[in-house]
Every structure is written in C-alpha cells, then in structure tokens.
Design a protein around this motif. Sequence first.
Motif, mmCIF file in Angstrom:
data_model
loop_
_atom_site.group_PDB
_atom_site.id
_atom_site.type_symbol
_atom_site.label_atom_id
_atom_site.label_comp_id
_atom_site.label_asym_id
_atom_site.label_seq_id
_atom_site.Cartn_x
_atom_site.Cartn_y
_atom_site.Cartn_z
ATOM 1 N N PHE A 171 42.984 47.737 36.363
ATOM 2 C CA PHE A 171 43.412 48.201 37.679
ATOM 3 C C PHE A 171 42.246 48.297 38.654
ATOM 4 C CE2 PHE A 171 47.198 50.276 35.483
ATOM 5 C CZ PHE A 171 48.023 49.210 35.796
ATOM 6 N N GLU A 172 41.063 48.635 38.155
ATOM 7 C CA GLU A 172 39.884 48.653 39.025
ATOM 8 C C GLU A 172 39.560 47.245 39.518
ATOM 9 O OE1 GLU A 172 38.053 51.183 40.241
ATOM 10 O OE2 GLU A 172 39.526 52.542 39.354
ATOM 11 N N LEU A 173 39.712 46.254 38.638
ATOM 12 C CA LEU A 173 39.472 44.871 39.051
ATOM 13 C C LEU A 173 40.505 44.403 40.072
ATOM 14 C CD1 LEU A 173 38.511 43.111 35.705
ATOM 15 C CD2 LEU A 173 37.045 43.480 37.682
ATOM 16 N N LEU A 174 41.751 44.868 39.940
ATOM 17 C CA LEU A 174 42.798 44.429 40.860
ATOM 18 C C LEU A 174 42.659 45.056 42.247
ATOM 19 C CD1 LEU A 174 45.899 44.435 38.504
ATOM 20 C CD2 LEU A 174 44.665 42.472 39.396
ATOM 21 N N LYS A 175 41.877 46.104 42.384
ATOM 22 C CA LYS A 175 41.689 46.733 43.693
ATOM 23 C C LYS A 175 40.834 45.867 44.620
ATOM 24 C CE LYS A 175 42.210 51.529 42.315
ATOM 25 N NZ LYS A 175 41.527 52.824 42.137
ATOM 26 N N GLU A 176 39.930 45.100 44.035
ATOM 27 C CA GLU A 176 39.062 44.244 44.850
ATOM 28 C C GLU A 176 39.775 42.928 45.140
ATOM 29 O OE1 GLU A 176 35.108 43.851 43.325
ATOM 30 O OE2 GLU A 176 35.224 45.844 42.402
ATOM 31 N N LYS A 177 39.835 42.594 46.417
ATOM 32 C CA LYS A 177 40.627 41.438 46.846
ATOM 33 C C LYS A 177 40.111 40.122 46.262
ATOM 34 C CE LYS A 177 42.743 39.495 50.925
ATOM 35 N NZ LYS A 177 42.884 39.569 52.363
ATOM 36 N N ASN A 178 38.800 39.956 46.206
ATOM 37 C CA ASN A 178 38.259 38.681 45.743
ATOM 38 C C ASN A 178 38.398 38.501 44.230
ATOM 39 O OD1 ASN A 178 36.421 40.627 45.067
ATOM 40 N ND2 ASN A 178 34.631 39.529 45.807
ATOM 41 N N LYS A 179 38.572 39.584 43.489
ATOM 42 C CA LYS A 179 38.732 39.472 42.044
ATOM 43 C C LYS A 179 40.189 39.506 41.608
ATOM 44 C CE LYS A 179 34.285 41.504 40.930
ATOM 45 N NZ LYS A 179 33.592 42.574 40.216
ATOM 46 N N ARG A 180 41.086 39.787 42.535
ATOM 47 C CA ARG A 180 42.509 39.922 42.212
ATOM 48 C C ARG A 180 43.096 38.613 41.697
ATOM 49 N NH1 ARG A 180 45.273 42.268 47.040
ATOM 50 N NH2 ARG A 180 43.991 44.018 46.438
ATOM 51 N N LEU A 181 42.811 37.510 42.358
ATOM 52 C CA LEU A 181 43.354 36.212 41.956
ATOM 53 C C LEU A 181 42.811 35.789 40.593
ATOM 54 C CD1 LEU A 181 45.070 33.744 42.678
ATOM 55 C CD2 LEU A 181 43.050 32.780 43.767
ATOM 56 N N THR A 182 41.509 35.933 40.417
ATOM 57 C CA THR A 182 40.894 35.538 39.145
ATOM 58 C C THR A 182 41.439 36.364 37.988
ATOM 59 O OG1 THR A 182 38.874 35.011 40.354
ATOM 60 C CG2 THR A 182 38.694 35.208 37.977
ATOM 61 N N PHE B 68 42.871 54.227 24.021
ATOM 62 C CA PHE B 68 42.592 52.792 24.081
ATOM 63 C C PHE B 68 43.300 52.142 25.262
ATOM 64 C CE2 PHE B 68 44.200 48.542 23.032
ATOM 65 C CZ PHE B 68 43.001 47.852 23.008
ATOM 66 N N PHE B 69 44.609 52.418 25.396
ATOM 67 C CA PHE B 69 45.364 51.798 26.475
ATOM 68 C C PHE B 69 44.930 52.317 27.842
ATOM 69 C CE2 PHE B 69 48.415 50.757 23.056
ATOM 70 C CZ PHE B 69 48.443 49.386 23.259
ATOM 71 N N LEU B 70 44.615 53.588 27.952
ATOM 72 C CA LEU B 70 44.172 54.129 29.234
ATOM 73 C C LEU B 70 42.855 53.513 29.683
ATOM 74 C CD1 LEU B 70 45.087 57.907 28.920
ATOM 75 C CD2 LEU B 70 46.098 56.217 30.451
ATOM 76 N N THR B 71 41.894 53.391 28.777
ATOM 77 C CA THR B 71 40.621 52.805 29.163
ATOM 78 C C THR B 71 40.739 51.321 29.458
ATOM 79 O OG1 THR B 71 40.025 52.518 26.843
ATOM 80 C CG2 THR B 71 39.217 54.488 27.946
ATOM 81 N N THR B 72 41.605 50.618 28.722
ATOM 82 C CA THR B 72 41.791 49.185 28.964
ATOM 83 C C THR B 72 42.459 48.939 30.311
ATOM 84 O OG1 THR B 72 41.972 48.792 26.595
ATOM 85 C CG2 THR B 72 42.826 47.086 28.054
ATOM 86 N N PHE B 73 43.560 49.647 30.562
ATOM 87 C CA PHE B 73 44.286 49.417 31.806
ATOM 88 C C PHE B 73 43.544 49.949 33.027
ATOM 89 C CE2 PHE B 73 48.206 49.252 29.002
ATOM 90 C CZ PHE B 73 48.242 47.863 29.043
ATOM 91 N N GLN B 74 42.729 50.985 32.860
ATOM 92 C CA GLN B 74 41.953 51.487 33.990
ATOM 93 C C GLN B 74 40.980 50.416 34.474
ATOM 94 O OE1 GLN B 74 39.479 54.831 33.104
ATOM 95 N NE2 GLN B 74 38.873 55.112 35.231
ATOM 96 N N THR B 75 40.348 49.714 33.555
ATOM 97 C CA THR B 75 39.427 48.641 33.924
ATOM 98 C C THR B 75 40.162 47.522 34.650
ATOM 99 O OG1 THR B 75 38.153 49.164 31.949
ATOM 100 C CG2 THR B 75 37.695 47.076 33.010
ATOM 101 N N SER C 87 44.306 37.940 37.834
ATOM 102 C CA SER C 87 45.717 37.603 37.603
ATOM 103 C C SER C 87 45.858 36.299 36.832
ATOM 104 C CB SER C 87 46.449 37.489 38.943
ATOM 105 O OG SER C 87 46.408 38.699 39.630
ATOM 106 N N ILE C 88 45.075 35.301 37.186
ATOM 107 C CA ILE C 88 45.133 34.010 36.498
ATOM 108 C C ILE C 88 44.719 34.163 35.038
ATOM 109 C CG2 ILE C 88 44.050 31.726 36.362
ATOM 110 C CD1 ILE C 88 44.013 31.730 39.432
ATOM 111 N N ILE C 89 43.681 34.940 34.782
ATOM 112 C CA ILE C 89 43.225 35.156 33.410
ATOM 113 C C ILE C 89 44.289 35.879 32.599
ATOM 114 C CG2 ILE C 89 41.551 36.423 31.999
ATOM 115 C CD1 ILE C 89 39.449 35.734 34.133
ATOM 116 N N MET C 90 44.916 36.900 33.165
ATOM 117 C CA MET C 90 45.947 37.644 32.441
ATOM 118 C C MET C 90 47.165 36.773 32.149
ATOM 119 S SD MET C 90 45.811 41.604 33.772
ATOM 120 C CE MET C 90 46.706 41.280 35.249
ATOM 121 N N ILE C 91 47.608 35.979 33.117
ATOM 122 C CA ILE C 91 48.765 35.101 32.920
ATOM 123 C C ILE C 91 48.457 34.044 31.860
ATOM 124 C CG2 ILE C 91 50.175 33.326 34.036
ATOM 125 C CD1 ILE C 91 50.027 35.081 36.587
ATOM 126 N N THR C 92 47.258 33.475 31.912
ATOM 127 C CA THR C 92 46.852 32.481 30.922
ATOM 128 C C THR C 92 46.798 33.094 29.522
ATOM 129 O OG1 THR C 92 45.529 31.375 32.619
ATOM 130 C CG2 THR C 92 45.057 30.817 30.320
#
Length: 65
Positions: free
Chosen positions: A31-42, A22-29, A44-49
């Motif tokens: 981390f894949e989103l954080l690799k793309e520069k335009n999705k990194r900010l969005t 469960f944790f591997l599949t969740t965190f892999q997704t 991060s904001i969603i996770m912090i919120t």
Amino acid sequence: MTKFWDNIKKFPRFLLSVIAGFFLTTFQTIFELLKEKNKRLTTSIIMITLIGFITIVLRHMLGIK
C-alpha cells in the motif's frame, strides 16, 4: 506436565498473531508503494503478472484446463 498443556493452549493465539503480523507487514509495504504515482503502474503490473503466473502453475499442477 501442566506447564506443557498451558503452552499448548497458548499456541493457537501465537499462530494467529504471527499470521496476522505477516499479512499486515506485507500489505502495508504494498500500500505504501501504491501511494506514489510513479510506482503505482509498476507495482500493479508486477502483482498482476505474479498472480497470473501462480494461477497458471497451479492449474498445471492440479490438471485443471
């Protein structure tokens, strides 16, 4: 009856593999989103919120000020 106890002995290993999967599949997704520069900010904001919201809810549920 021995078959029953054999199944009971296998349960902790099964539970651990399910939790790890469960944790591997969740965190892999994530981390894949954080690799793309335009999705990194969005992302991060969603996770912090989300973390902030969960913290506020837990503090109110537990009565911590």
